[in-house]
Design an enzyme around this catalytic site. Structure first.
Site, mmCIF file in Angstrom:
data_model
loop_
_atom_site.group_PDB
_atom_site.id
_atom_site.type_symbol
_atom_site.label_atom_id
_atom_site.label_comp_id
_atom_site.label_asym_id
_atom_site.label_seq_id
_atom_site.Cartn_x
_atom_site.Cartn_y
_atom_site.Cartn_z
ATOM 1 C CB SER D 231 52.497 36.245 38.080
ATOM 2 O OG SER D 231 52.098 36.492 39.112
ATOM 3 C CB SER D 269 50.696 31.855 39.730
ATOM 4 O OG SER D 269 51.615 32.007 38.750
ATOM 5 C CG ASP D 271 48.588 32.220 36.430
ATOM 6 O OD1 ASP D 271 49.815 32.685 36.401
ATOM 7 O OD2 ASP D 271 48.513 31.265 36.967
#
Lengths: 356, 356, 356, 356
Positions: D231, D269, D271
């Site tokens: 992340s 991830s 994001d």
């Protein structure tokens, strides 16, 4: 009593045996109701898509946001990955963090999850601050765990229970409501079940009858000065094998059911729908040796009957919350009356509905 | 006749003077109806947010997608930039390209646009292929331009006109319908107007009365074997000074109005809402010497009355389309009957509605 | 010549045999280039996910909108239904309607489609109005059909061809570019292919080397007074069996590849990505006796290598468009120079890249 | 040391005086770093859009989801209402609930908020579980309040501090990084500042130089067996008077900056980008006597320079996080090395970068 026990039907599809979200195989619901001095008028409702370890056996899921004035935890990961890995918890607005933390605790109680370092807790809420001392944040992690532990697959308790303990809908006492529908065998015979936490406003209609207008109590009337704001959480479960993509479409239809009760999704209403499939054939194991999963999936054109089922069950679940809720007095002596069922039944008759 | 002329009201807010989208100052509507041999049963409806050069004086706008099984042209640019730079054209599914091309022609007719090399034509559609030889693509660019040129600010013609010429709704003849609402002076006194092109299915309700069920004609009944698919285009206009952000929220509410007519937003229905503000104070000039524009904007909490207005006007616009439409025979001898208004009025009475 | 033929590599993954979107099995590409007096500097590029009847055998697909200042036709239906039913056509901004109409014609050429009354044509565009007399709308339906008919599975022609004939990128002549990647066998060995129509601005970088800055030609510099606007269409194809849900995630990654070339997705740039899977195992038949379809699907955690492949192939496809494009003179004597490859190679060497 | 102190520049725009998010007037940042036995390697970072009572003076804000595998609290209300009413807290994945609860506490510390019963806490996270005993949930509400109280408008501390204490990026020690840009006076002279919490993977590039490849440490290489997941939280602040609509577009551009560092936004991830405007002219008072607010707003075409600024500042903020972070040993003896700066500088030189 459910609306149907007064001889009133909503829609054209059959209900499931219990007319409850728990008609969907695998689904369990538990409540923890908190009514105490202070005054505390709040609680927790837990919805389990299946009774096992959800983190290890995730279910396809989706979120639809009717109006995002709310604090739903966990929505973005559901939308990105298309799955749900914890029970769904409903509670009051300011107890979302506590409930989310409790869901992490809950996930860690499973030995199989000993190496898990990321959990996406899913918690919805509505604001019960008119009756409840919501600023006191009286829901504890233990309350949340109790709601989960008490979950079973029987008919869902409705009205002033769990997360519906202190809610208000159309100016009357709201709460938890549930309903279900079965689509025709020729279309697959699947069940769609809905559970709602009702706390919103507008111009109340019951199966199309203008009850709010007749009672002179509706948004922008002289007598309902209270705001229509407040929120509605709607959980849609089905045993149809759906992908996240079609679950999102299904979730969207629940708002059409809310509309039929007279809800207007006002500026201050946090109206969220979470939909999931409990079908075993579409479970998503956390680990898999295969990089490819073979999944049965309803073709797009098979969705319409499910859409209709979600609309009808949502409308009826909201009505049921009103018919089960009882008058409550809470914070600062505020009293919210139950729907005056006797008077409502008279109105229903004037409009050609209900038992002779 | 409009529904209201039968003594039937929808909702609690007042209508505008004409009960038409053209109650919103500046808005103009024009139709081009094509009923010819072949058989051709189609047409074009043009909605102009204001009578000037829209490319030079854009209006804030937004799109909400109820169900995206449709061919709406221009949606992504509206959503990105938050504005509309052409009239909105409605027509049949396969004539969207022709109409889009005609909007480019139209934009080029203004001298001020002589250097314009990018135009975002906005064209919505529903599928009239059951009555119309849609594969023939009989709408010409000239038809589109005629619809635009004929636009005026009078009461909108409804039923089998323009883009509603060949449409079907709830198994009956549908078409164009319109309605409007005025919110209380204390909330700003703004007008919200709606125009619909109705071509979808479900279980017809008129102001809550289960007309479809009483007539035995509804989705998943034995007698309505036709699909509920087909689409609904909904145009929402307002003179409230709204940003694109709040116009998107307003657009979303129109689907709640569709829900109240019994629509289910079936898999095959392309249900789109385009909302715009015609308020002069929020116009967006193509060129400006200032990099900053000062804009009045309704605060979020001022939106709820507008939401309710959009819901009511959409429900009534759809009903009006049914009350104005007439029986039509078209392709392969297919006949779609008008709503049996007399029988419907009897049903309305059984359900406590309508004139004594 | 491709960038790679100058000894320059982008990324860490292997390319496919042709380093072209046509490395993805089944994919075909055709161009129709229009360079004529008037001046006409435009064209059409057609991408076919498979050579058969796409309407009858749809492919899973998704759209990602990097910046929606564009006129992409067909996006909402792709997003709702998760599939693509026509070839993808790229052309200039004002010829989208013509191309959409031609795709309806094309669909009707198949006997199996004789009863089809709804088609969702998918057409992307960029604006070539600086070199091309775009207002003349010189692309004909026949041009579109020719591009489709000429499609084959060989290496894609690049530069000033088809829809890239008149485009400009980073102030230099742009056009069509293509590239592909193969992910490691241990991750499935799938191919991802990309085709781009480049017409945007920013600060050019080639595999990280600040070419635009060195040449003194970049957005907000003194020497690039031209706007960075203009758009980029990106088509991502893969033979991995992906659902629409994961195709949408894949499409999103292509914008990361654009970023690496120095693109900034400026206000006026219509940056759209369309991704589809050509895998036979995930085709969606128009009609099916089964309401349930069994579909293999890559698990979420298998997506990361495909994401990386899409990023690398997009970056390289854009670079290839620059390396293939040639200086062009067009409307009002405007001349856009090709990338000065010799000078660029010197810069590359200064920055440690390229052949010794 | 910042990257720039090694003579390396990113992009073409000027930085602000401190090259820090705090160059944006009004913005304050505070850290609480937790490094203790257990092992605890985590912390909290607080970003305050302005130093006053945010609930009473909200700021326009938006969220962009690059990849939603994360637990960001508060996103849906920001998106619906277009504003932010608490500081932004960054911490570890499993401490989001605690931080959200602390933000409610914080909001209640203001006397003016005594009747507030609904708060939308905004908390982002990345997963530091490789170095930190994340399952221990060692962040306390007091830690969060300390981070808020310690916030100031000086240059932001970077590297292993606050929420970046235990993070990993491209296989090296990551952490907090910040940077800023000023757009040309002719375009308004506004500042854009970025703060990142870096914890993701891909193929590291520093201002385009293939550092990850040269070091043999990148996703899908033999030597980086660690997942690229983890992340990135990106906060974008500006003093430009932007609406929520254009802040959402600005937020989207930050992902392009991430791309330029070699990030691939892998499946695992999370994001997220949160963007807000600190301009006083666009503050949104909780209560207002006026239902209409007059707001200055940058026209759409003024956004491109801001977009470029957000891209550059994000790329540099991520690089700065690497240059400031130091080697750390944590849970189960795991050690993550700092970027080998000396070796990296040699590579930079080979690629024509850095001081002579």
């Amino acid at each position: 009593k459910n609306l149907r026990e007064y001889g009133i039907e909503i829609g054209v599809l059959d209900t499931g045996p219990m007319n409850s979200i728990t008609d969907v195989r695998g689904v369990q619901v538990g409540h923890q109701t908190l009514i105490k001095e202070d005054p505390i008028r709040t609680g927790v409702t837990a919805i389990l898509p299946h009774p096992g370890n959800l983190f290890q056996q995730k279910v396809p899921a989706a979120v639809h946001i009717g109006n995002g004035f709310g604090k739903l935890a966990g929505s973005t990961q559901i939308q990105e990955l298309g799955n749900l890995e914890t029970p769904i918890i409903l509670t009051n607005t300011l107890s979302v963090p506590t409930a989310a933390d409790a869901l992490i605790d809950y996930t860690f109680t499973f030995d199989d999850n000993n190496n898990v370092r990321s959990v996406n807790p899913v918690v919805g809420e509505t604001n019960d601050g008119y009756l409840n001392n919501i600023r006191g944040r009286h829901v504890s992690k233990e309350d949340v765990l109790k709601a989960i532990r008490s979950a079973d697959s029987g008919r869902v308790s409705q009205g002033n229970v769990g997360a519906g303990t202190g809610t208000i809908v159309f100016g009357f006492k709201g709460g938890i409501g549930s309903s279900s529908r079965i689509i025709p065998e020729s279309r697959g015979g699947y069940t769609v079940g809905v559970l709602t936490q009702t706390n919103f406003g507008g111009v109340l209609q019951i199966t199309g009858v203008p009850v709010g207008k007749e009672l002179g109590k509706y948004y922008l009337s002289d007598q309902l000065n209270e705001s229509p704001d407040g929120s509605c959480m709607i959980i849609v479960a089905t045993d149809a094998p759906l992908s996240a993509h079609n679950l999102e479409r299904l979730a969207k239809r629940a708002m059409l059911g809310l509309a039929k009760t007279g809800g207007i999704s006002s500026n201050g209403s946090g109206d969220y729908v979470i939909a999931f499939s409990s079908a075993e054939s579409v479970r998503i194991p956390y680990h898999s040796k295969n990089s490819i999963q073979n999944q049965p999936e309803i073709r797009n054109e098979g969705m319409s009957p499910l859409f209709m089922a979600a609309i009808e069950a949502t409308e009826e679940a909201i009505a049921n919350s009103l018919f089960h809720a009882e008058t409550m007095t809470g914070r600062d002596g505020h009293t919210i009356n139950a729907l005056p069922v006797k008077r409502v039944m008279e109105i229903m008759k004037e409009y050609g509905r209900g038992e002779e």
